[in-house]
Design an enzyme around this catalytic site. Structure first.
Site, PDB file in Angstrom:
ATOM      1  N   ARG A 164       7.257  21.334  -9.708  1.00 18.88           N
ATOM      2  CA  ARG A 164       7.109  19.959  -9.171  1.00 18.88           C
ATOM      3  C   ARG A 164       7.933  19.797  -7.894  1.00 18.88           C
ATOM      4  O   ARG A 164       8.572  18.767  -7.672  1.00 18.88           O
ATOM      5  CB  ARG A 164       7.536  18.896 -10.193  1.00 18.88           C
ATOM      6  N   SER A 238       3.723  11.532 -16.166  1.00 17.11           N
ATOM      7  CA  SER A 238       5.095  11.877 -16.568  1.00 17.11           C
ATOM      8  C   SER A 238       6.096  11.178 -15.659  1.00 17.11           C
ATOM      9  O   SER A 238       6.032  11.345 -14.439  1.00 17.11           O
ATOM     10  CB  SER A 238       5.318  13.383 -16.447  1.00 17.11           C
ATOM     11  N   GLU A 334      10.290  12.294 -11.901  1.00 12.45           N
ATOM     12  CA  GLU A 334       9.170  12.961 -11.225  1.00 12.45           C
ATOM     13  C   GLU A 334       8.462  11.948 -10.314  1.00 12.45           C
ATOM     14  O   GLU A 334       7.928  12.291  -9.256  1.00 12.45           O
ATOM     15  CB  GLU A 334       8.190  13.508 -12.285  1.00 12.45           C
TER      16      GLU A 334
HETATM   17  C1  FAD Z   1      -2.371   9.337 -16.071  1.00 12.22           C
HETATM   18  C2  FAD Z   1      -1.676  10.259 -15.113  1.00 12.22           C
HETATM   19  C3  FAD Z   1      -1.616  11.618 -15.392  1.00 12.22           C
HETATM   20  C4  FAD Z   1      -0.979  12.489 -14.505  1.00 12.22           C
HETATM   21  N1  FAD Z   1      -0.948  13.816 -14.813  1.00 12.22           N
HETATM   22  C5  FAD Z   1      -0.334  14.682 -13.984  1.00 12.22           C
HETATM   23  C6  FAD Z   1      -0.299  16.080 -14.296  1.00 12.22           C
HETATM   24  O1  FAD Z   1      -0.850  16.521 -15.298  1.00 12.22           O
HETATM   25  N2  FAD Z   1       0.352  16.911 -13.447  1.00 12.22           N
HETATM   26  C7  FAD Z   1       0.953  16.449 -12.311  1.00 12.22           C
HETATM   27  O2  FAD Z   1       1.526  17.274 -11.584  1.00 12.22           O
HETATM   28  N3  FAD Z   1       0.921  15.142 -11.978  1.00 12.22           N
HETATM   29  C8  FAD Z   1       0.303  14.247 -12.782  1.00 12.22           C
HETATM   30  N4  FAD Z   1       0.275  12.915 -12.477  1.00 12.22           N
HETATM   31  C9  FAD Z   1       0.961  12.441 -11.266  1.00 12.22           C
HETATM   32  C10 FAD Z   1       0.038  12.246 -10.027  1.00 12.22           C
HETATM   33  O3  FAD Z   1      -1.291  12.064 -10.417  1.00 12.22           O
HETATM   34  C11 FAD Z   1       0.123  13.418  -9.056  1.00 12.22           C
HETATM   35  O4  FAD Z   1       1.437  13.591  -8.619  1.00 12.22           O
HETATM   36  C12 FAD Z   1      -0.808  13.224  -7.857  1.00 12.22           C
HETATM   37  O5  FAD Z   1      -0.869  14.401  -7.089  1.00 12.22           O
HETATM   38  C13 FAD Z   1      -0.387  12.062  -6.952  1.00 12.22           C
HETATM   39  O6  FAD Z   1      -1.420  11.851  -6.006  1.00 12.22           O
HETATM   40  P1  FAD Z   1      -1.606  10.483  -5.256  1.00 12.22           P
HETATM   41  O7  FAD Z   1      -2.656  10.680  -4.232  1.00 12.22           O
HETATM   42  O8  FAD Z   1      -1.824   9.391  -6.234  1.00 12.22           O
HETATM   43  O9  FAD Z   1      -0.176  10.325  -4.576  1.00 12.22           O
HETATM   44  P2  FAD Z   1       0.580   8.978  -4.257  1.00 12.22           P
HETATM   45  O10 FAD Z   1       1.147   8.411  -5.515  1.00 12.22           O
HETATM   46  O11 FAD Z   1      -0.244   8.091  -3.405  1.00 12.22           O
HETATM   47  O12 FAD Z   1       1.784   9.538  -3.383  1.00 12.22           O
HETATM   48  C14 FAD Z   1       2.789  10.352  -3.962  1.00 12.22           C
HETATM   49  C15 FAD Z   1       3.789  10.750  -2.859  1.00 12.22           C
HETATM   50  O13 FAD Z   1       3.149  11.573  -1.908  1.00 12.22           O
HETATM   51  C16 FAD Z   1       3.165  10.961  -0.591  1.00 12.22           C
HETATM   52  N5  FAD Z   1       1.847  11.240  -0.020  1.00 12.22           N
HETATM   53  C17 FAD Z   1       0.644  11.044  -0.593  1.00 12.22           C
HETATM   54  N6  FAD Z   1      -0.329  11.511   0.219  1.00 12.22           N
HETATM   55  C18 FAD Z   1       0.280  11.989   1.333  1.00 12.22           C
HETATM   56  C19 FAD Z   1      -0.190  12.603   2.532  1.00 12.22           C
HETATM   57  N7  FAD Z   1      -1.492  12.820   2.757  1.00 12.22           N
HETATM   58  N8  FAD Z   1       0.724  12.969   3.460  1.00 12.22           N
HETATM   59  C20 FAD Z   1       2.050  12.757   3.250  1.00 12.22           C
HETATM   60  N9  FAD Z   1       2.542  12.187   2.139  1.00 12.22           N
HETATM   61  C21 FAD Z   1       1.674  11.811   1.185  1.00 12.22           C
HETATM   62  C22 FAD Z   1       3.423   9.482  -0.856  1.00 12.22           C
HETATM   63  O14 FAD Z   1       4.045   8.889   0.265  1.00 12.22           O
HETATM   64  C23 FAD Z   1       4.328   9.546  -2.073  1.00 12.22           C
HETATM   65  O15 FAD Z   1       5.654   9.836  -1.696  1.00 12.22           O
HETATM   66  C24 FAD Z   1      -0.370  11.999 -13.319  1.00 12.22           C
HETATM   67  C25 FAD Z   1      -0.435  10.616 -13.035  1.00 12.22           C
HETATM   68  C26 FAD Z   1      -1.093   9.765 -13.922  1.00 12.22           C
HETATM   69  C27 FAD Z   1      -1.189   8.303 -13.595  1.00 12.22           C
END
Ligand code: FAD
Length: 338
Positions: A164, A238, A334
């Protein structure tokens, strides 16, 4: 490009926290992004790049400009009988890319099915699930630097991926926008059933006959059985990372708790389940007002209604304190707290 003022971010984060952004804009491609980042009217504003908002906890209004990237191209390169390279824009929804791969017989990504969010975020915390991390299929990551709008490509090696973790959470934190990711997918790799719930799902089946479609289906079924759907109950998956402890500390704990499981990280370190620690503290299912630990998955903090980010943060600190008091182990967030 339409820049809006004083916009609620509730529809843009899976915790459903109702905070406001001073400015909010959706950009559709690289040239719009650069135009915005170069705009004299907004150049001194704080910037937040947002994807699906599934790894963020907002504790206050965002005093700056929130930028949602919607670029959406998927481009294939250098296809052979064995492998293919695919460049995917940051704004593509992660699970639609996973489905695209599975539908096209491209292997290696099926265990990461149904993770919310967009492609641009996946390298940042090196998403992982069911025995696979996205670093295993990332060839390189394309970024724009906020300082001078220069475009740069980071090879897999340069991304310093860890559990992570990556260069994007450390040296490059807050200095970049990920615009696209180049993935390398195999056409022949065998499936990965290392993760025990997945192995159990296919118990008795001949592994060589199991298809990647079946693996994706299994992952989706297992995930939906135990994780709350953010469309129904606000959460960000998580909340804490699984802690990595020394082998000595693990052995001491394992002498007391016979059900403690460990996953070797190195010769001297062992990863253990943060959910197990929280459960042992009696906190699984605990609820205070509209904030709680999910009843089926102790690692997930949920917003049952209309709570604030600060109440969730306070609740998460209570969990950290209980785990620390009982096990002498620090739980690290996380989720990104803003
Ligand atoms: C139900 C559920 C289950 C999940 N299961 C998992 C799992 O199994 N494994 C896991 O690893 N994670 C999991 N996650 C966490 C999450 O889905 C991941 O971390 C995912 O990759 C986040 O993507 P996002 O586009 O929503 O990021 P966001 O929440 O929009 O952003 C996260 C971070 O990244 C930055 N960011 C986003 N996009 C960019 C970009 N293009 N350039 C620069 N910075 C950027 C944002 O500023 C922020 O700091 C889960 C979440 C939920 C709600």
């Amino acid at each position: 490009m339409h820049i809006e003022k004083n916009i609620s971010l509730k529809p843009y984060n899976t915790f459903n926290i109702d905070v406001k952004a001073k400015y909010f804009v959706e950009v559709n491609d690289l040239s719009e992004l650069k135009e915005l980042l170069d705009d004299k009217n907004y150049i001194s504003e704080k910037r937040l790049i947002i994807g699906g908002g599934s790894n963020i906890l907002f504790t206050k209004d965002f005093d700056g400009i929130v930028i949602k990237l919607n670029n959406s191209e998927i481009e294939k390169f250098n296809e052979t009988d064995e492998e293919i390279f695919i460049k995917v824009d940051a704004g593509v929804e992660w699970d639609s890319f996973v489905k695209f791969c599975v539908d096209n017989g491209l292997r290696g990504v099926e265990n990461l099915s149904l993770i919310p969010g967009n492609v641009g975020a996946v390298p940042i915390q090196n998403i992982g699930a069911y025995g696979v991390e996205v670093k295993d299929i990332i060839e390189s990551v394309n970024i724009v630097l906020l300082s001078d709008l220069g475009e740069k490509t980071y090879s897999n090696n340069e991304c310093n991926f860890g559990y992570r973790n990556s260069i994007f959470k450390n040296e490059l934190k807050d200095k970049f926008v990920i615009t696209s990711v180049l993935f390398k997918l195999s056409k022949s790799n065998s499936i990965n059933l290392d993760y025990s719930p997945l192995k159990n799902y296919f118990y008795g089946k001949n592994e060589s006959k199991i298809t990647i479609e079946e693996v994706r289906e299994a992952v989706i079924q297992i995930r939906t059985g135990k994780l709350p759907d953010p469309k129904i109950i606000g959460n960000a998956g998580s909340f804490f990372k699984n802690p990595i402890i020394s082998k000595n500390q693990f052995d001491d704990l394992a002498n007391i708790y016979k059900d403690l499981k460990g996953f070797p990280e190195s010769n001297s370190d062992i990863k253990i389940s943060a959910g197990w620690l929280i459960e042992k503290c009696g906190l699984k299912g605990k609820r205070i007002g509209d904030v709680g630990v999910h009843e089926k998955q102790a690692l997930v903090i949920v917003n049952y209604g209309d709570t604030s980010g600060n109440k969730i943060l306070e609740f998460s600190k209570m969990i950290q304190k209980e785990v620390k008091n009982r096990f002498e182990i620090d739980l690290i967030n996380e989720v990104n707290i803003l």
